[in-house]
Every structure is written in structure tokens, then in C-alpha cells.
Design a protein around this motif. Sequence first.
Motif, short mmCIF file in Angstrom:
data_model
loop_
_atom_site.label_atom_id
_atom_site.label_comp_id
_atom_site.label_asym_id
_atom_site.label_seq_id
_atom_site.Cartn_x
_atom_site.Cartn_y
_atom_site.Cartn_z
N MET A 29 4.32 2.45 3.54
CA MET A 29 3.32 1.37 3.59
C MET A 29 3.25 0.65 2.25
O MET A 29 3.46 -0.54 2.13
CB MET A 29 1.97 2.00 3.92
CG MET A 29 0.84 1.02 3.89
SD MET A 29 0.86 0.12 5.41
CE MET A 29 0.23 -1.43 4.89
N ALA A 46 5.28 -8.27 -1.55
CA ALA A 46 4.62 -9.03 -2.59
C ALA A 46 5.64 -9.53 -3.62
O ALA A 46 5.58 -10.66 -4.07
CB ALA A 46 3.56 -8.18 -3.27
N PRO A 65 1.17 -7.28 -7.55
CA PRO A 65 1.77 -7.68 -6.27
C PRO A 65 0.74 -7.78 -5.16
O PRO A 65 0.80 -8.69 -4.33
CB PRO A 65 2.78 -6.57 -5.96
CG PRO A 65 2.91 -5.76 -7.18
CD PRO A 65 1.78 -6.07 -8.09
N LEU A 66 -0.22 -6.85 -5.17
CA LEU A 66 -1.22 -6.89 -4.11
C LEU A 66 -2.10 -8.13 -4.24
O LEU A 66 -2.46 -8.76 -3.24
CB LEU A 66 -2.09 -5.62 -4.14
CG LEU A 66 -1.36 -4.35 -3.71
CD1 LEU A 66 -2.33 -3.18 -3.65
CD2 LEU A 66 -0.69 -4.53 -2.36
N LEU A 88 -0.37 -11.05 -2.90
CA LEU A 88 -0.45 -11.03 -1.44
C LEU A 88 -1.78 -11.60 -0.98
O LEU A 88 -1.84 -12.48 -0.11
CB LEU A 88 -0.28 -9.59 -0.96
CG LEU A 88 -0.50 -9.35 0.53
CD1 LEU A 88 0.63 -9.96 1.32
CD2 LEU A 88 -0.59 -7.86 0.82
N ALA A 133 -0.92 7.11 7.46
CA ALA A 133 -0.79 5.90 6.65
C ALA A 133 0.67 5.51 6.50
O ALA A 133 1.04 4.34 6.63
CB ALA A 133 -1.43 6.10 5.29
N ARG A 134 1.49 6.49 6.25
CA ARG A 134 2.92 6.22 6.10
C ARG A 134 3.51 5.67 7.40
O ARG A 134 4.29 4.73 7.41
CB ARG A 134 3.64 7.50 5.68
CG ARG A 134 5.15 7.46 5.77
CD ARG A 134 5.72 6.48 4.74
NE ARG A 134 7.14 6.25 4.95
CZ ARG A 134 8.09 6.84 4.25
NH1 ARG A 134 7.78 7.67 3.29
NH2 ARG A 134 9.35 6.57 4.50
N GLY A 141 2.96 2.04 8.07
CA GLY A 141 3.73 1.10 7.28
C GLY A 141 5.23 1.22 7.44
O GLY A 141 5.98 0.44 6.88
N ALA A 181 4.71 -4.36 10.95
CA ALA A 181 5.57 -4.68 9.81
C ALA A 181 6.65 -5.68 10.21
O ALA A 181 6.97 -6.60 9.46
CB ALA A 181 6.20 -3.40 9.26
N THR A 213 5.17 -9.18 10.54
CA THR A 213 5.01 -9.77 9.21
C THR A 213 6.34 -10.37 8.75
O THR A 213 6.40 -11.51 8.28
CB THR A 213 4.61 -8.68 8.19
OG1 THR A 213 3.58 -7.89 8.76
CG2 THR A 213 4.14 -9.29 6.90
N ALA A 259 -0.08 -8.97 6.77
CA ALA A 259 0.14 -7.92 5.78
C ALA A 259 -1.18 -7.43 5.19
O ALA A 259 -1.34 -6.25 4.89
CB ALA A 259 1.05 -8.44 4.66
N MET A 287 -2.58 -4.81 7.29
CA MET A 287 -1.91 -3.53 7.05
C MET A 287 -2.41 -2.90 5.77
O MET A 287 -2.62 -1.70 5.69
CB MET A 287 -0.40 -3.74 6.94
CG MET A 287 0.21 -4.26 8.22
SD MET A 287 1.99 -4.45 8.01
CE MET A 287 2.50 -2.76 7.93
N LEU A 288 -2.60 -3.76 4.76
CA LEU A 288 -3.09 -3.27 3.48
C LEU A 288 -4.45 -2.60 3.67
O LEU A 288 -4.70 -1.51 3.16
CB LEU A 288 -3.19 -4.45 2.51
CG LEU A 288 -3.72 -4.14 1.11
CD1 LEU A 288 -2.78 -3.20 0.40
CD2 LEU A 288 -3.86 -5.42 0.30
N ALA A 293 -4.10 0.73 5.47
CA ALA A 293 -3.56 1.75 4.57
C ALA A 293 -4.63 2.19 3.58
O ALA A 293 -4.78 3.38 3.31
CB ALA A 293 -2.36 1.20 3.82
N LEU A 300 -6.16 5.86 2.92
CA LEU A 300 -6.02 6.54 1.63
C LEU A 300 -7.38 6.93 1.07
O LEU A 300 -7.53 7.98 0.45
CB LEU A 300 -5.25 5.67 0.65
CG LEU A 300 -3.80 5.44 1.11
CD1 LEU A 300 -3.07 4.48 0.19
CD2 LEU A 300 -3.04 6.76 1.20
#
Lengths: 334, 275
Positions: free
Chosen positions: A1, A9, B27-28, B31, B202-203, B206, B226, B229, B245, B248-249, B252, B256
Amino acid sequence: MRRFLFALAVSLAPLPAAQAQTPNTLLNVSYDIARELYVEINAAFAKSWKAKTGQDVTINQSHNGSSRQARAILEGLEADVVTFNQVTDVQVLYDKGKLIAADWQKRLPNNSSPYYSLPAFLVRAGNPKNIKDWDDLVKPGVQVIFPNPKTSGNARYTYLAAYAYAKAKYGSDDKADEFVKKLFANVPVFDTGGRAATTTFVERQTGDVLITFEAETNAIRDLAGKDKYQVVVPSQSLLAEFPVTVVDKYADKHGTRALATAYLEFLYSPEGQTVLARQYNRVNDKTIAAQFKDRFPDVKLVTVEEAFGGWDRVNREHLDAGAKLDRLFAARQN
Amino acid sequence: MRRRVIPGFGLALGTTVLYLAAIVLLPLSALLLKASGIGLSQLIDILSSPRTLSAIRVTVTMAFAATMFNAVYGLLLAWALARYDFPGKRLLDGLVDVPFALPTAVAGLALTALFAKNGWFGRPLEAIGIPVAYTPLGIAIAMAFTSIPFVVRTVQPVIEDLGSDVEEAGRSLGASDLQILRRVIFPAIFPAFLAGCSLAFARSLGEFGAVIFIAGNQPMRTEIVALLTFIRLEEYNYQGAAAIATVMLLMAFVMLVITNSVQAWHLRYLARGED
């Protein structure tokens, strides 16, 4: 994920500029199934360039789905030339990045397409389901393999060819919609690219017919053996153009414009056209086309312009998110 | 203050924050910035379209199925590795980590070759009417493959720590095997087990590489979030991709947070045990 998001990104953020190349090196960024073709083209070009100028050249190749390649260039991949399988993927380099001239299609003959092809069928030996034309693909019990039109330029042609055929034969958009819905219902797998679909059909032995460019159907048949597969060219198909252009911004930056231009012009030369035809691409050069006449059965070819009013309209009405293709996908018959 | 092995709180924290910001947050936020370009109504349109909803449904249910499978099988595997000695144990122990190390696309290709209708597993399964490749079941199998180490590796050390003396104590007090399992062992490993399962979930949500090869990728049937996306990106529809995305974030992130709270709970549980 997390890894996927990170990659996503990163791919959204601009990449750092690649190192400047020496002027005797070109990067040709191309579509998925053209690997073998350009290996041969590049060798022939390097030889002819050496004979003409005495300079050794290296042409680097990069292959992947054509839209993905265009996106990579927009995000900083410094291609000197692009050789794609769809006009829109080149056009986007102007629309979104101003990396090429607006009139790029006028820079070389035939709308800057040195060769053309069409969606054709590959069936298993003996053609057990007796597949001759598009109508045979929508029959119950026939499994059709082609990639996802959303991720593959190759499959976009397949979708448009089927649509154009149905519209011409049955007369209305509604009928064509029904036809395509039935076609989609017969597809058990949508791979993301042309090569993956080939693997599904050949290695996994899934499906009765593979739809891909005529060049690829012939290459597979030659590779796997004529006793295993045969090529079927339908009565009507769609003209698939393979547009090429110099990516002005990067060619100028690398000082490779002259070399890049010569490389693309080579594709139109008798020698380049011979290589193209030998790899089962249809060419416009009359002499060469006549030499390879046996390879290319007659077929009625319609253009995107005639059948759909151009790529802009195709994108708006068919391919964009939420447009017809999405609706047909979602509503296909089970 | 006691001297730490790694010097300087300031330096350590500074490095941590810088690293996290550059590698994870930046990066997040890129996004989220992409996604923030679209209005709320457009966002709702994208997310409530039948195609998106179906992709979310397929992804979540298959991730759940894979997690259920791994919960049972991973627990057994962890138990066997922690409690028994047998020839080849080291090898088996190492094999558990293979899904971590293997490129997921390779795993996807291998699983597809096995489960396709001409594959070793696919042929007999097809014969009894259970097609796997190109069905939702195939998605669950790919997800189970890539996420099994999470369950095993979180539960295994806890079982090892537990020691068999607590079982013996229970037995000497007259508990049956089932009672020992239910009242002694399970409560001790439960938080770690739950944490492992939510990580695996979670894995699975994704997972991309392994799934797209075996899924068949049919919209409304076997298309995962995924891939959707990815498809939006292929259409140069950056905002649509970013919107999906972001969902999904969020999923996840929620998983977590759950994992971390469960683990915190577990630590408190252990601390209580030591009093």
C-alpha cells in the motif's frame, strides 16, 4: 500500500532531468510491442548513417504502453524521438507540455506515420470456433482476448474498430453499443498491455481469439509455429496510424535534432520501409508494398476521422473517464 | 540523564523528522495537493461512480477473505515454527519471508501460471468447477500470498516469548487443552495476532503487482482500486487518480492506526503481566 502510494506520488512529481547525452546518441521512446521492430530498424539506420557520415550512433530504446510513455516524457524522460501507436499520445506532448510543435503531424508524410496497421485476429490452429469476422466474436461461448482499452493504445483501436464495424453494419449508435457490450462480455481477461494479452492467449491458453495489431498476430504465428495459430483479417477494420515525431525541446537541448530528423526520415526510405514490411507492418511506399503484397490481405479500412470525426471527438465521446467506453464497460452483459 | 548509545536527542529527532518528511510526507502531500484541485461535488462523483464503488467492494472483500485465510493459516504456521523442532525448520522459517523479498509482479506471474486453466493447480480446480485465475478468488489468493508474512512475523515472537511453562502451569492446575488454549495462550497472543491481521489487511488493500496478473481486471467484476487509479493516470486524468488514491490512503491509514493502537494495548497488557 505505502509503496504503491509512494511510487504514485513520485510519478506525479516531476522527475529530475536526465543527464545530457552526447550528440551521437538518441533515445527513441516507443510503444509496447515494437521492441523487435526497432531493434532491426536501429541496426539498419546505424549502418546507413555510418556509411553516409562516418559517425557511429547509438539508438536507445524504451518500450511500454504508449500513454504511459507519453506521461513519462511529460514528467521529464528526455526522449529525442517518439514512435507511438496513437496520435493522441503524441498530441498530448503538445497539449500538456508544449514539448513539440503544434503542427507536428505536418512535418512528415502521411500525417507523420511511416507505416500503418489494423486490428486483426489470431485464432488457434484449424480455427475451431470458425471465426471470420467481427460478428463471430459476439457469439455466445466465444472467448475473446484483448487488453484493456483504458491502458492500451492497441486495445483502443480494437474497441473503435469493433464499434465502427457494428455502426456501419447495423446502422445506429444504440446497435453499436449493444454489439460492443456483447463483445466485452466475451472477454475473460483485460490485461494492461498488448504483450500481456499475448501471454494470456499463448502461454495461458486462455481464449479462442486474440485481437491485436496485424503485425503482432503474424509475429506470434511465426514464432509459435504455423501449425498452432492462424491469422484472420476481418472484412473491415480500422486504420491504425503509428505517428512519429522529434521531441523538439529535448532534441534541441541534446543537440540531436539533425540526427533525430534523419532517423525518422529513414523510416520512410526504401530500406526503412522494407524492414517495416518485413515485420508485417503495412507501408505506403508503392514499390515496397508491391513486393510484400502476399503478406497483407485486402481489407476495408476506415479511419478514425471518417468513423468518429477525429481523435478529439473520440476522446470526448468514448475514451475519457465517464464517457461511452466506461459506461459500456460498466453495463456489459453477463 | 543516562547516556544514550546514539548521541543527541536533538540530532536523532531532527533526522527522524527530516527523513519522514522527505520520504513519506512529501509524496503524500503531493498526492493530496493533486486531489485538492477538485471540488467536493466532483470528488463525490468520482468516488460514488458504480465503477469506483465496485472496485472498492472487490478490493475490500477480497482483502478480507485473504486476511481470514492468513489469520488461520498464519497462526498455525507461526505456532509450528515457534513450538516444534523438525528437520528443515530453518528453511521453512526463511520461506515465510519470500513474499516480502519477491517482486510482487513476479509473484503474480507465477501464481497466474499455476492457477490458469492449463496450470498445475488450475487444471484440476477447473475440472471440479472452481476457476481461480481471472476471478475474484484469484485476487484473494494473490493477496494472501503477499501478506502472509505479516501475520506469521508478528505472532511468532510472541508465541516464542510465551514459553511452554504457562501451559504446564495451566495443566497442573487441571485445565483441559481447550481451556489452556482459550484462557492462557490465546489472550496472550491475541493483540499481536490482531495487529498482524490488520497489517496483512492493509497490505492486501494496496497490493497491485501480484493482483493485476491474476485478476482478469474486468471492470465491475475483478477490477481492484489500485488498477483503477492506474487507469485514471493512463487517461491523463491526474485528479481522478489522486481522488481514488486518497481513498486508498485513508483506508490504509485507518488500518495502520488500528494496528498501532492494538500494539499499544498489547504492550500495556504485557506490562501488566509483569507486575
